[in-house]
Design a protein around this motif. Sequence first.
Motif, PDB file in Angstrom:
ATOM      1  N   LEU A   1       0.848  -1.184   0.000  1.00  0.00           N
ATOM      2  CA  LEU A   1       0.000   0.000   0.000  1.00  0.00           C
ATOM      3  C   LEU A   1       0.883   1.233   0.000  1.00  0.00           C
ATOM      4  O   LEU A   1       1.771   1.365   0.851  1.00  0.00           O
ATOM      5  N   ILE A   2       0.661   2.131  -0.952  1.00  0.00           N
ATOM      6  CA  ILE A   2       1.329   3.431  -0.983  1.00  0.00           C
ATOM      7  C   ILE A   2       0.277   4.490  -0.728  1.00  0.00           C
ATOM      8  O   ILE A   2      -0.721   4.559  -1.457  1.00  0.00           O
ATOM      9  N   PHE A   3       0.484   5.321   0.309  1.00  0.00           N
ATOM     10  CA  PHE A   3      -0.426   6.461   0.468  1.00  0.00           C
ATOM     11  C   PHE A   3       0.340   7.737   0.158  1.00  0.00           C
ATOM     12  O   PHE A   3       1.400   7.986   0.698  1.00  0.00           O
TER      13      PHE A   3
ATOM     14  N   GLY B   1       6.014   1.205  -9.598  1.00  0.00           N
ATOM     15  CA  GLY B   1       6.626   0.486 -10.717  1.00  0.00           C
ATOM     16  C   GLY B   1       7.736  -0.443 -10.265  1.00  0.00           C
ATOM     17  O   GLY B   1       7.855  -1.580 -10.760  1.00  0.00           O
ATOM     18  N   ILE B   2       8.556   0.025  -9.314  1.00  0.00           N
ATOM     19  CA  ILE B   2       9.619  -0.823  -8.770  1.00  0.00           C
ATOM     20  C   ILE B   2       9.011  -2.045  -8.099  1.00  0.00           C
ATOM     21  O   ILE B   2       9.461  -3.183  -8.308  1.00  0.00           O
ATOM     22  N   LEU B   3       7.997  -1.822  -7.291  1.00  0.00           N
ATOM     23  CA  LEU B   3       7.379  -2.932  -6.561  1.00  0.00           C
ATOM     24  C   LEU B   3       6.702  -3.929  -7.500  1.00  0.00           C
ATOM     25  O   LEU B   3       6.764  -5.147  -7.270  1.00  0.00           O
ATOM     26  N   LYS B   4       6.089  -3.437  -8.553  1.00  0.00           N
ATOM     27  CA  LYS B   4       5.450  -4.345  -9.509  1.00  0.00           C
ATOM     28  C   LYS B   4       6.498  -5.204 -10.202  1.00  0.00           C
ATOM     29  O   LYS B   4       6.249  -6.398 -10.475  1.00  0.00           O
ATOM     30  N   GLU B   5       7.657  -4.636 -10.482  1.00  0.00           N
ATOM     31  CA  GLU B   5       8.746  -5.431 -11.061  1.00  0.00           C
ATOM     32  C   GLU B   5       9.190  -6.530 -10.104  1.00  0.00           C
ATOM     33  O   GLU B   5       9.683  -7.577 -10.538  1.00  0.00           O
TER      34      GLU B   5
ATOM     35  N   PHE C   1       4.971  -7.422  -6.620  1.00  0.00           N
ATOM     36  CA  PHE C   1       4.018  -6.979  -5.607  1.00  0.00           C
ATOM     37  C   PHE C   1       2.715  -6.552  -6.277  1.00  0.00           C
ATOM     38  O   PHE C   1       2.718  -5.977  -7.369  1.00  0.00           O
ATOM     39  N   ASP C   2       1.620  -6.837  -5.613  1.00  0.00           N
ATOM     40  CA  ASP C   2       0.318  -6.279  -5.963  1.00  0.00           C
ATOM     41  C   ASP C   2       0.212  -4.940  -5.233  1.00  0.00           C
ATOM     42  O   ASP C   2       0.195  -4.916  -3.992  1.00  0.00           O
ATOM     43  N   VAL C   3       0.166  -3.819  -5.965  1.00  0.00           N
ATOM     44  CA  VAL C   3       0.309  -2.490  -5.375  1.00  0.00           C
ATOM     45  C   VAL C   3      -1.012  -1.719  -5.422  1.00  0.00           C
ATOM     46  O   VAL C   3      -1.664  -1.639  -6.470  1.00  0.00           O
ATOM     47  N   THR C   4      -1.380  -1.149  -4.285  1.00  0.00           N
ATOM     48  CA  THR C   4      -2.516  -0.242  -4.186  1.00  0.00           C
ATOM     49  C   THR C   4      -1.996   1.143  -3.846  1.00  0.00           C
ATOM     50  O   THR C   4      -1.190   1.284  -2.912  1.00  0.00           O
ATOM     51  N   ILE C   5      -2.432   2.161  -4.588  1.00  0.00           N
ATOM     52  CA  ILE C   5      -2.081   3.556  -4.299  1.00  0.00           C
ATOM     53  C   ILE C   5      -3.344   4.279  -3.868  1.00  0.00           C
ATOM     54  O   ILE C   5      -4.378   4.181  -4.538  1.00  0.00           O
TER      55      ILE C   5
ATOM     56  N   LEU D   1      -6.306   4.513   5.870  1.00  0.00           N
ATOM     57  CA  LEU D   1      -5.609   3.926   7.005  1.00  0.00           C
ATOM     58  C   LEU D   1      -6.563   3.510   8.125  1.00  0.00           C
ATOM     59  O   LEU D   1      -6.234   2.619   8.907  1.00  0.00           O
ATOM     60  N   GLU D   2      -7.711   4.157   8.201  1.00  0.00           N
ATOM     61  CA  GLU D   2      -8.646   3.836   9.284  1.00  0.00           C
ATOM     62  C   GLU D   2      -9.782   2.910   8.858  1.00  0.00           C
ATOM     63  O   GLU D   2     -10.430   2.312   9.717  1.00  0.00           O
ATOM     64  N   ILE D   3     -10.001   2.793   7.558  1.00  0.00           N
ATOM     65  CA  ILE D   3     -11.138   1.966   7.130  1.00  0.00           C
ATOM     66  C   ILE D   3     -10.713   0.604   6.585  1.00  0.00           C
ATOM     67  O   ILE D   3     -11.544  -0.301   6.466  1.00  0.00           O
ATOM     68  N   GLU D   4      -9.425   0.431   6.275  1.00  0.00           N
ATOM     69  CA  GLU D   4      -8.948  -0.859   5.781  1.00  0.00           C
ATOM     70  C   GLU D   4      -8.222  -1.621   6.879  1.00  0.00           C
ATOM     71  O   GLU D   4      -7.688  -1.030   7.824  1.00  0.00           O
ATOM     72  N   ASP D   5      -8.171  -2.932   6.725  1.00  0.00           N
ATOM     73  CA  ASP D   5      -7.335  -3.768   7.580  1.00  0.00           C
ATOM     74  C   ASP D   5      -5.921  -3.724   7.013  1.00  0.00           C
ATOM     75  O   ASP D   5      -5.610  -4.387   6.017  1.00  0.00           O
ATOM     76  N   LEU D   6      -5.055  -2.940   7.635  1.00  0.00           N
ATOM     77  CA  LEU D   6      -3.703  -2.737   7.107  1.00  0.00           C
ATOM     78  C   LEU D   6      -2.839  -3.982   7.236  1.00  0.00           C
ATOM     79  O   LEU D   6      -1.808  -4.088   6.564  1.00  0.00           O
ATOM     80  N   THR D   7      -3.246  -4.922   8.075  1.00  0.00           N
ATOM     81  CA  THR D   7      -2.419  -6.115   8.265  1.00  0.00           C
ATOM     82  C   THR D   7      -2.491  -7.073   7.078  1.00  0.00           C
ATOM     83  O   THR D   7      -1.741  -8.056   7.041  1.00  0.00           O
ATOM     84  N   VAL D   8      -3.364  -6.802   6.111  1.00  0.00           N
ATOM     85  CA  VAL D   8      -3.388  -7.645   4.912  1.00  0.00           C
ATOM     86  C   VAL D   8      -2.237  -7.290   3.974  1.00  0.00           C
ATOM     87  O   VAL D   8      -1.942  -8.039   3.039  1.00  0.00           O
ATOM     88  N   TYR D   9      -1.601  -6.150   4.221  1.00  0.00           N
ATOM     89  CA  TYR D   9      -0.475  -5.730   3.387  1.00  0.00           C
ATOM     90  C   TYR D   9       0.828  -6.257   3.964  1.00  0.00           C
ATOM     91  O   TYR D   9       0.970  -6.457   5.177  1.00  0.00           O
ATOM     92  N   ASP D  10       1.792  -6.469   3.080  1.00  0.00           N
ATOM     93  CA  ASP D  10       3.134  -6.882   3.496  1.00  0.00           C
ATOM     94  C   ASP D  10       4.082  -5.692   3.601  1.00  0.00           C
ATOM     95  O   ASP D  10       5.119  -5.774   4.259  1.00  0.00           O
ATOM     96  N   LEU D  11       3.709  -4.582   2.961  1.00  0.00           N
ATOM     97  CA  LEU D  11       4.538  -3.381   2.966  1.00  0.00           C
ATOM     98  C   LEU D  11       3.637  -2.162   2.852  1.00  0.00           C
ATOM     99  O   LEU D  11       2.688  -2.160   2.060  1.00  0.00           O
TER     100      LEU D  11
END
Length: 221
Positions: free
Chosen positions: A5-7, A25-29, A32-36, A43-53
């Motif tokens: 996740l990138i905010f 782009g770096i992460l996709k290479e 990684f499955d990237v969400t921007i 940050l308050e409405i998602e479960d952030l623990t599903v992300y690895d970074l």
Amino acid sequence: MRKALIFQGGWEGHEPAEVAEILAGILKEEQFDVTITDSLTTLEIEDLTVYDLIVPNWTQDQITREQLNPLLEAITYGVGLAGLHGGMGDSFRTEVDYQFMVGGQWVAHPGNDHVTYTVNIADPNQSLTEGINDFEVCSEQYYMHVDPAVTVHATTRFPVADGPHAVNGEVDMPVVWTKKWGEGRVYYCSLGHVAEIVRMPEVMELMRKGMTWAARSPQKA
């Protein structure tokens, strides 16, 4: 596939949207499955623990406790944190818990932009800096207040530009560091004032190595 996740947002002078795309782009290479997102509400409405970074790219501005606490807790839980320049090292200036997690805070850039200085790699044989030699940057030279618990991987020497700090003599200031926050790994690089600097091969490689290092390993996901 690991998830990131990138905010992005805050002060537009750091070109947050463009820099976020470069980092994505770096992460996709790196598979990684990237969400921007351009909203701190994520940050308050998602479960952030599903992300690895999680990659903060949000200079200055303010964050609520309802947004910050889940971020602090996710990194403590084991999600990785990695970022660069003011997007991570000058976010949410009044939030000392955030600064404690990051390991430092921007306080000055003597000479402002277009200062030519050297980035000194501490150990070119270490995995986070392997294959990267000392290099020059023409940009802002970040003076940081730094947690003594961090592990430093690159430095720059002050003073280059003159100022009231110069009477204190030479100081080797951390540019790249790592630390732990609970179960999470934290990586920071002070380079990257604008997208043009982020695209430098050395900065791209530092961020590639740093983000993949900080990300939670598949075995712990």
